[in-house]
Structures are given as structure tokens and as C-alpha cells.
Enzyme design. Sequence first.
Site, PDB file in Angstrom:
ATOM      1  N   ASN A   9       0.867  -1.176   0.000  1.00 22.64           N
ATOM      2  CA  ASN A   9       0.000   0.000   0.000  1.00 22.64           C
ATOM      3  C   ASN A   9       0.908   1.233   0.000  1.00 22.64           C
ATOM      4  O   ASN A   9       1.485   1.577   1.033  1.00 22.64           O
ATOM      5  CB  ASN A   9      -0.901  -0.035   1.243  1.00 22.64           C
ATOM      6  CG  ASN A   9      -1.737   1.217   1.385  1.00 22.64           C
ATOM      7  OD1 ASN A   9      -1.799   2.050   0.477  1.00 22.64           O
ATOM      8  ND2 ASN A   9      -2.389   1.364   2.532  1.00 22.64           N
ATOM      9  N   TRP A  10       0.998   1.876  -1.149  1.00 23.12           N
ATOM     10  CA  TRP A  10       1.930   3.007  -1.269  1.00 23.12           C
ATOM     11  C   TRP A  10       1.380   4.282  -0.638  1.00 23.12           C
ATOM     12  O   TRP A  10       2.068   5.285  -0.568  1.00 23.12           O
ATOM     13  CB  TRP A  10       2.249   3.269  -2.750  1.00 23.12           C
ATOM     14  CG  TRP A  10       3.056   2.194  -3.406  1.00 23.12           C
ATOM     15  CD1 TRP A  10       3.539   1.049  -2.822  1.00 23.12           C
ATOM     16  CD2 TRP A  10       3.475   2.141  -4.776  1.00 23.12           C
ATOM     17  NE1 TRP A  10       4.227   0.303  -3.741  1.00 23.12           N
ATOM     18  CE2 TRP A  10       4.202   0.949  -4.955  1.00 23.12           C
ATOM     19  CE3 TRP A  10       3.285   2.982  -5.869  1.00 23.12           C
ATOM     20  CZ2 TRP A  10       4.754   0.589  -6.182  1.00 23.12           C
ATOM     21  CZ3 TRP A  10       3.835   2.620  -7.088  1.00 23.12           C
ATOM     22  CH2 TRP A  10       4.565   1.439  -7.250  1.00 23.12           C
ATOM     23  N   LYS A  11       0.122   4.266  -0.261  1.00 20.94           N
ATOM     24  CA  LYS A  11      -0.528   5.455   0.320  1.00 20.94           C
ATOM     25  C   LYS A  11      -0.323   6.654  -0.609  1.00 20.94           C
ATOM     26  O   LYS A  11      -0.263   6.477  -1.825  1.00 20.94           O
ATOM     27  CB  LYS A  11      -0.019   5.689   1.747  1.00 20.94           C
ATOM     28  CG  LYS A  11      -0.146   4.409   2.597  1.00 20.94           C
ATOM     29  CD  LYS A  11       0.032   4.613   4.055  1.00 20.94           C
ATOM     30  CE  LYS A  11      -0.130   3.286   4.778  1.00 20.94           C
ATOM     31  NZ  LYS A  11      -0.031   3.394   6.224  1.00 20.94           N
ATOM     32  N   HIS A  96      -9.446   1.142   5.250  1.00 16.98           N
ATOM     33  CA  HIS A  96      -8.148   1.379   5.889  1.00 16.98           C
ATOM     34  C   HIS A  96      -8.328   2.342   7.059  1.00 16.98           C
ATOM     35  O   HIS A  96      -9.133   3.267   7.003  1.00 16.98           O
ATOM     36  CB  HIS A  96      -7.157   1.957   4.870  1.00 16.98           C
ATOM     37  CG  HIS A  96      -5.764   1.933   5.389  1.00 16.98           C
ATOM     38  ND1 HIS A  96      -5.287   2.891   6.258  1.00 16.98           N
ATOM     39  CD2 HIS A  96      -4.746   1.053   5.193  1.00 16.98           C
ATOM     40  CE1 HIS A  96      -4.032   2.591   6.573  1.00 16.98           C
ATOM     41  NE2 HIS A  96      -3.678   1.486   5.943  1.00 16.98           N
ATOM     42  N   GLU A  98      -6.628   4.760   8.073  1.00 15.84           N
ATOM     43  CA  GLU A  98      -6.419   6.187   7.765  1.00 15.84           C
ATOM     44  C   GLU A  98      -7.686   6.785   7.168  1.00 15.84           C
ATOM     45  O   GLU A  98      -7.989   7.962   7.371  1.00 15.84           O
ATOM     46  CB  GLU A  98      -5.204   6.342   6.836  1.00 15.84           C
ATOM     47  CG  GLU A  98      -3.913   6.165   7.616  1.00 15.84           C
ATOM     48  CD  GLU A  98      -2.773   5.547   6.831  1.00 15.84           C
ATOM     49  OE1 GLU A  98      -2.818   5.508   5.599  1.00 15.84           O
ATOM     50  OE2 GLU A  98      -1.802   5.108   7.498  1.00 15.84           O
ATOM     51  N   GLU A 180      -5.092  -4.758  10.996  1.00 20.25           N
ATOM     52  CA  GLU A 180      -4.092  -3.707  11.183  1.00 20.25           C
ATOM     53  C   GLU A 180      -4.405  -2.965  12.475  1.00 20.25           C
ATOM     54  O   GLU A 180      -5.274  -2.072  12.484  1.00 20.25           O
ATOM     55  CB  GLU A 180      -4.126  -2.714  10.014  1.00 20.25           C
ATOM     56  CG  GLU A 180      -3.724  -3.304   8.689  1.00 20.25           C
ATOM     57  CD  GLU A 180      -3.150  -2.234   7.739  1.00 20.25           C
ATOM     58  OE1 GLU A 180      -2.008  -2.414   7.297  1.00 20.25           O
ATOM     59  OE2 GLU A 180      -3.831  -1.238   7.463  1.00 20.25           O
ATOM     60  N   GLY A 186       2.581   2.700  10.901  1.00 22.09           N
ATOM     61  CA  GLY A 186       3.523   3.806  10.714  1.00 22.09           C
ATOM     62  C   GLY A 186       4.221   4.242  11.987  1.00 22.09           C
ATOM     63  O   GLY A 186       4.831   5.307  12.041  1.00 22.09           O
ATOM     64  N   SER A 225       3.557  -1.659  10.506  1.00 24.33           N
ATOM     65  CA  SER A 225       5.011  -1.658  10.699  1.00 24.33           C
ATOM     66  C   SER A 225       5.661  -2.995  10.331  1.00 24.33           C
ATOM     67  O   SER A 225       6.579  -3.451  11.021  1.00 24.33           O
ATOM     68  CB  SER A 225       5.373  -1.244  12.133  1.00 24.33           C
ATOM     69  OG  SER A 225       4.968   0.093  12.360  1.00 24.33           O
ATOM     70  N   GLY A 246       2.974  -0.979   4.359  1.00 27.83           N
ATOM     71  CA  GLY A 246       2.964   0.432   3.979  1.00 27.83           C
ATOM     72  C   GLY A 246       4.374   0.896   3.641  1.00 27.83           C
ATOM     73  O   GLY A 246       4.896   0.632   2.557  1.00 27.83           O
ATOM     74  N   GLY A 247       5.023   1.568   4.582  1.00 29.04           N
ATOM     75  CA  GLY A 247       6.328   2.202   4.348  1.00 29.04           C
ATOM     76  C   GLY A 247       7.356   1.294   3.682  1.00 29.04           C
ATOM     77  O   GLY A 247       8.065   1.719   2.751  1.00 29.04           O
TER      78      GLY A 247
HETATM   79  P1  13P Z   1       3.174   0.745   7.733  1.00 30.99           P
HETATM   80  O1  13P Z   1       3.682  -0.578   7.188  1.00 30.99           O
HETATM   81  O2  13P Z   1       3.895   1.929   7.163  1.00 30.99           O
HETATM   82  O3  13P Z   1       3.068   0.740   9.221  1.00 30.99           O
HETATM   83  O4  13P Z   1       1.669   0.900   7.189  1.00 30.99           O
HETATM   84  C1  13P Z   1       0.793  -0.161   7.382  1.00 30.99           C
HETATM   85  C2  13P Z   1      -0.411   0.099   6.591  1.00 30.99           C
HETATM   86  O5  13P Z   1      -1.194   0.961   6.927  1.00 30.99           O
HETATM   87  C3  13P Z   1      -0.618  -0.687   5.369  1.00 30.99           C
HETATM   88  O6  13P Z   1      -1.890  -0.495   4.858  1.00 30.99           O
END
Ligand code: 13P
Length: 264
Positions: A9-11, A96, A98, A180, A186, A225, A246-247
Site C-alpha cells: 500500500n503506497w498510500k 483502511h 487512515e 491492522e 507507521g 510496521s 505500507g512504508g
Molecule cells: P506501515 O507498514 O507503514 O506501518 O503501514 C501499514 C499500513 O497501513 C498498510 O496499509
Amino acid sequence: MDKKLVVGNWKMNLLREEARELSGALVNLLGEGYDACQVVLAPPYTALEVVRNCISASNVDLGAQNVFGEVRGAFTGEVSASMLVDAGCRWVIIGHSERRHILGETNEQIREKVSLSISCGLKIILCVGETEAQREEAIRKSEDVLTRRRFLFSPIRTQMESALRSLDEKQVSDIAIAYEPVWAIGTGKTATSLEIAEIHQYIRELLTEMFPGSGNNVRILYGGSVKTCNIEDIVSVEEVDGVLVGGASLSVDSFFKIIKSVGG
Ligand code: 13P
């Protein structure tokens, strides 16, 4: 059950040229025929087309990070499920944290997104998870293990029952659940193997209670994470059928290592 699933997930990151480089490099490293696990890239809308072109000869699938819960019409700025299919998406991430917490998405909106996306033939990664305050409350109120679990599981039950209630046994097989924990996204904090196993077992119980025929085949992913330094521990948890990253999916080296740890 299908192969394990690894979703990047590149956000809200990467311009199109960066997206082209990252997805092209990933396909080169994996090799076009790689299918030891299912890999999905979820770039921002603006990069869907370049990523689609880079992965078209490979087994990597395209996914979107969101969708709107109406078929068409006067909804400025929104994108429908059929538009995602038209853009080459096979998957969409829905619910998600967020979007729930920063953009105020409700369980009812998430249910609409799920049902429209399914009807358009998209596969769904449905995100669920508790906030830090909900986890702390569960610990504070816990006179015994059962009470603690009831409080801990309650937000997840609400999210899942609301999102999945209109689906039938066949439709639910197009869903993967991503657990999650909001406090792990994050932040660099990861749930322990025991914490992950406990919640994944609960999600499995709930799935089989809601869908006795196919609940056992739904993949349950962990997200929050996920990094190269913890992926081995996470994937060794028996109940983990994949990861939502994510990251660490923004660097080809780390995402490749994560994929190899999951799929081999
Ligand atoms: P991180 O891996 O950056 O914590 O993000 C997780 C996430 O929200 C994937 O959708």
C-alpha cells in the site's frame, strides 16, 4: 486456501516516474513468472496506469487504495468500482484505518463500498483493527481473560459484521481481511506474535460463524510496521496468510525481501 498474499500500500506517495521505476525493478527482481505468493501493488490513482503497464507481463496484480460507494453520478473527486476495473485493478483496499480515522469513513459507507466492489468483480482487502485507546481499555477492564478478550474483540466484530453482512458464501471468497492494529501503523510498533495469533484466531472464528461454508478459506493478513527485520517472526505465526505493507513497500529492496520471506 489460496497462496499467501503480500500487498504493498503506497498510500499518498510516489510520482508516476518513481512508480514506474519501483514497479519495474520489482518485476525484474521477482521474475515475470514468480507465483510463490500473490503480490499486489496499490499505488495512488494517478500512478495506476504506469504500474499496470510495468506489471502486465507478470503475476503481480494491480490494486487501488479506495473506491466510492455509488455506481456513478455527481460525486466530485470520487472514483467508482467499475472505473477501477476499467483502469486494470483486480483488487481494492477498503476500510483502511487512515480512511476511517482521518477521513471519517463510517462502517455503513464501508459496507456500501464492499458490496459495490464485489458486484463489479473486484477482490477486496478489508482492513479492521482496534485503536490504542480500545486496546488499553480492554486491558484496564479485564478482570479475567474472557472479559479482556470481549472488549478487545468488540471493535473488530463490529467492523467485520457491518462490512460483510450482505455477502453470501461465494462472495466472501473474494475478500481478504487485513488485521491492522491502528497503534502499529507507521509507528514502528508491531504487535507481538501472540497478539497477532490471538486476533487472527478470533477473526477466523468470526468468519466461520458468519460463513460456515467458506469462512475457512478467507485469507487473514497482518499489517502495521511490517519490515524486513520482523517479517520472519510475523510470517511464522500459523494464522497469518499474508501481509499488508505500507512504508516498507516504498523501497524495492525491502519489499522484495518481504515477498521472499513470505513466499520463498
Ligand atoms: P506501515 O507498514 O507503514 O506501518 O503501514 C501499514 C499500513 O497501513 C498498510 O496499509
